[in-house]
Each structure stands twice: as C-alpha cells, then as structure tokens.
Design an enzyme around this catalytic site. Structure first.
Site, PDB file in Angstrom:
ATOM      1  N   GLU A 129       0.823  -1.212   0.000  1.00  0.00           N
ATOM      2  CA  GLU A 129       0.000   0.000   0.000  1.00  0.00           C
ATOM      3  C   GLU A 129       0.858   1.264   0.000  1.00  0.00           C
ATOM      4  O   GLU A 129       0.476   2.286  -0.593  1.00  0.00           O
ATOM      5  CB  GLU A 129      -0.867   0.021   1.267  1.00  0.00           C
ATOM      6  CG  GLU A 129      -2.277  -0.412   1.056  1.00  0.00           C
ATOM      7  CD  GLU A 129      -3.207   0.747   0.734  1.00  0.00           C
ATOM      8  OE1 GLU A 129      -3.172   1.219  -0.421  1.00  0.00           O
ATOM      9  OE2 GLU A 129      -3.955   1.128   1.624  1.00  0.00           O
ATOM     10  N   THR A 182      -4.533  10.483  -3.785  1.00  0.00           N
ATOM     11  CA  THR A 182      -4.434  10.368  -2.332  1.00  0.00           C
ATOM     12  C   THR A 182      -3.438  11.385  -1.779  1.00  0.00           C
ATOM     13  O   THR A 182      -3.694  12.034  -0.755  1.00  0.00           O
ATOM     14  CB  THR A 182      -3.999   8.932  -1.959  1.00  0.00           C
ATOM     15  OG1 THR A 182      -4.947   8.030  -2.512  1.00  0.00           O
ATOM     16  CG2 THR A 182      -3.950   8.740  -0.471  1.00  0.00           C
TER      17      THR A 182
END
Lengths: 310, 310
Positions: A129, A182
C-alpha cells in the site's frame, strides 16, 4: 498444498466520516479477483487482465511489493506469478490498492499452507500500500483482510487492529470520475485542529463505534458527521453536499467521502433504500455532466478469501 | 406522592483517559446522600450536613441552581428544602458537583411523580454544574444520571447522551489533597492539537468504547492512553507517572487523571487487584508527604436513585 489459488478481495470504505485514518468497512462488491501461482523461478511476475494502466514492474506495483515483502519472510527459493482482474477502479477511493495488496498475500499464504497469521499478512500488505499512497497505513487493508467493520487502533509501536461486529447494512457508493490523488487529498488537510473540534470528532467516533456494536442505526447516522477532514476536502469533490442531501432524502442513514475520495458512500438499512440512494447519488453527477459509476451491496462479513485452488 | 425523598447520587469518573469531555463512568462509592423535601414556600433552601465549606445560597450552589432550573418548568407554586451529606469531597475530580446536581433533581422529580425524563433532568443538572465549572458540560452528569459507562456525543444542537454497557470492573481512585481548580486545569489545555495526535486520540477513543462494549479488558487497557490532555495537565499532579507505574505493576488494566484532577483512577479486573492498586496509588503520595484518600469499588450499573421516601 495447491499450486495456484484464486482469491476474491473486496473493496473497502475507510475513514467512515469521523474516523479518519482509523475506521474501515468491507464491501461485498466491487472486488478484485487475484490468481497467484507458485513458481520455481524466484521473484514476482505480474499481469493485469483489465484495461487499467497500472505498473506491472513488481517493485512499483502494490501486489508486487506486498508479495516481495512476504517472500523475504520465506526461506524457500520460490516465486509467484500473479494475474489481477481489477473489479475495483484505481483511484476511486474504495481501497483499490489495498484489495490488490491483501488479495495477493492471502493467495500466497494459501500456497504456503497458511503459515502466516492475518496480522503478519497485514504487515506485508502495508508495504504494498505504501507504494500507492506514499504512507504506511492500514485503514483499507484491515477491512479487506478481516471483513466487516475494523479499527486500526495503532500502527506503532505494535500494530493493533480490532475487528468489530457490524449490523446488517447496505452500502451505496458513487464514484464520480474526477481525479483526486491520495497524496493531493492529504495535502489539503490541516496540520493542526482546534481542540474543541477534535473533541466533537472523537465524540462522533465513539458514537459510531457504539452504534455499530449495538446495532443502533440512528446513532450511526448521528455520528457520521466529520468536522475535520470533509470540510478540508469537500472542494475537491463538486456535488458532495447535494449528493448527501439527496441521499438522506432517499432514506440513507448517513455517509460521507470514501477514503480520500472522490467516491461518496452512504449506509442504508435495506437493499431497497440503498438502490434508491445509489440512484439519487448518481443523479447529481448526471446533472453535473460528470461520468460516474455506482455500486450497491451489503457490508461484507468476510475479508479476502480463497475462491478456488488447483 | 412522597413528601420527602432521600437519594443516593454517585461519584463519577469523566474523560477516562482519551475521552476528554465526552466519556464517563459511575462509581458505587463515594456518593452524596441528598434529602429533598417539598414545601409550600416557593424557592429553594439548602443545608449542608458535612464539614465542607460550600455555598448555601441556592443561586450559588450546584444543587440549588439545578433545582431552580427544574422549578421554572413546574407550574405549581412549590419549593424545596435540601439536606446534602457529601460523601464526595469537593474539588477531588470525581464529579462532586455533578453528584449534588443530579441527586437533587432526581429527588425533586420523585416528589413530582417523575414527570420529567432523565434527559430533561440532565438539562436541569447541567445548569447547576455550570455554576461550579464555568462551562456547560455533562461528562460527569451523564454517568451520575444513567450509571455505567456513558458517552456525551453532543451538547448542541441537541443533547445526545448514550448509555453503554460496561463489563464488571473495579475502580481504584486516589485523591491527593492538592488543589487543582477545574478552571485552572482548563487553562493549561492547548488551543489546537496536531492532526496526527488527534487521530491517535480518536483511535484510542474507538478502542476504549469497543473494549467496554465487547468486554475486552486488554483492549480497554491499550486504549486508555491520553496523548493530549494528560501531557498538558500532568505538571499539576506531582506523582502521577509514578502512581501509574506502581498501579500497572500491581495489576491495573490502565487509568489516568480523573476529570480535571487531582484524583487518579485505575480500572481493574477484580476487587483484590483493585485493593492492591489502591494501596499502590496511596503509597506514592504517602512518600511525597501529601495527604490523600483512596476509594475502591465497582463500576455502578445504576445512576442516582431514590433510597427512601416518606
């Protein structure tokens, strides 16, 4: 032990309004289908069976990095071939990278006789991630791994994830095709928050956790308000306020931005309401002339799981 | 309907570590014993049957102000005489003023045939508490009214209090006789907090609520850490760090400053552990040459209640 494993790995909602960086929920759909095959050749090879432009270099791919982290904990000289069919659109804010990272390590673990615990797998998936988000976090990984409703209480000094019961809930999600990276979504966050607002936020976090654990839908709805992150990010998602208003009018319990956006989620008591709410969410972006997808489905009680093996 | 009512009104812990301003817990002891007698003479008359130097002018007394607020909602021309025997030392940080405010309105309500709901009584009691603390808050009032473990999710626009189940817990409290005024304890608080610390704090709030609702003692212990308020207030309470260290060594689950201090609370699984922890807490202040009291008792499942009526 199997030679090749197919895993279903679910999309997830993180933050859940007030629970920025710590709360999450697994969805039954969309999901990634991930096949991992063990090879005698060391290392990781990745193939994407979908139209998205994602890196296949294992060192730059979330599934690749997660599997390389796992392989470092394996003494055998083995490798993996990975085929990823992404049901989850990258960049949509419903845990696309977490699903690929979690699904690939769950598959690899099945190939290895399930020698690692779920918490160990979370650590490998977090390494993956970090490639996508630039930060080590587990708010999507935890629900993708455990299913249901999860709390990431701490990352340091010891990773502490708490899987919690969730009542029956139907989720409606709209993904307007606006790009919100993000990293950009993190930049708009305030460095500090007024103590009074922080208190209101943790009062809502307490209410939301209590609402889930006692299956109190009204309390869940009252507690979904986010005083800190949504005000900072709402400018990135035109239509958000109108989408919430129409969703509540259609019977939604409450909702907010999913992850760092641009998807918007709403929780609902029944499938019928969730379908109406999904349509209401979509109508806002149709009127704005923004392309969008909607997903409606129940909260998933299970996380990533093996579908078939050979 | 009775003419005179005696109420037991419990001490309470507020904040509970991470849950500043929103979480609270009722204790079985200490408590205030409050007798309220209805009179034909309008207004409120207060008599303290204890050694503490508290105002008896109803407009300056927490019980008096709470009862005057209640009387404004009563059409009859009646009044109350109040006798308060304080088992809770004023200024100790275990909800002394909340106990008196709550106990007096619970007693008055019994005299009036219980015409008000507990939420209405909370509003009256909050008017009383504001006299003592200078602010309208309910984090001690809520557990004193409802018992057990409580969340004050919101004061505005609508008061939202959630009474939550608590597992069997024994509480050890030490009250070192250091003066810490609530107003002073508020002054040392930071006006703003770093977002990252706020996130850690609400992760712990989520963990604490989940720990209570799932009776997970380890999770309660891990979640009791307070990253924001205790660091600001610890200088006001010499001995705090040592008291915690000895309490944990004696087997406490965890704890922190009670309310705005100076009392320190520790939660424990059994009475025997709580007794040892109480002794460990006391030993620190004995060595510092500070006078102190300790209380050991279970979490009270009930809030203020009528003991006898005539």
């Amino acid at each position: 032990m199997p030679h090749s494993v197919l895993v279903h790995s679910p999309a997830t909602l993180s933050n859940l309004g007030c629970g920025f960086d710590v709360l999450g929920l697994a969805l039954q759909a969309p999901y990634d289908a991930i096949r991992v095959t063990q090879t005698a050749q060391p290392g990781v090879r990745i193939r994407h069976l979908d139209p998205y432009d994602l890196p296949t270099d294992p060192a730059r791919n979330v599934a690749g990095v997660a599997l390389l982290a796992l392989l470092r904990a394996v003494p055998e000289a083995i490798g993996f071939e990975v085929e990823i069919t992404k049901g989850i659109r990258p960049g949509s804010g419903v845990g696309s990278s977490a699903a690929s990272a979690v699904g690939s390590v769950v598959a690899a673990n099945a190939l290895l006789g399930n020698r690692f615990t779920k918490m160990q797998l979370v650590e490998f998936a977090m390494a993956g991630e970090a490639v996508a988000s630039g930060a080590r976090h587990a708010d999507n990984i935890a629900p993708a791994m455990f299913g249901g409703f999860t709390l990431v209480r701490a990352l340091e000094p010891t990773l502490d994830i708490v899987a919690l019961a969730a009542p029956p809930l139907w989720v409606a999600v709209v993904h307007p095709q606006i790009e919100v990276k993000t990293i950009e979504a993190r930049k708009v966050l305030p460095a500090t928050v007024p103590l009074g607002l922080a208190v209101q936020q943790w009062a809502n976090v307490a209410g939301l956790v209590a609402g889930f654990l006692t299956a109190d839908y009204d309390l869940i709805g009252r507690s979904l308000a986010d005083y800190i992150v949504e005000p900072a990010r709402q400018a990135l998602i035109p239509g958000l306020a109108e989408a919430r208003a129409r969703a509540l009018a259609a019977g939604a319990i409450g909702g907010g931005i999913s992850g760092s956006g641009p998807s918007i989620f709403m929780l609902n008591k029944t499938e019928a309401i969730a379908q109406s709410v999904g349509a209401a969410l979509g109508s806002v972006f149709a009127e704005l002339g923004v392309a969008y997808n909607t997903y409606v489905g129940p909260v998933a009680t299970e996380g990533a799981r093996v579908i078939s093996e050979s």
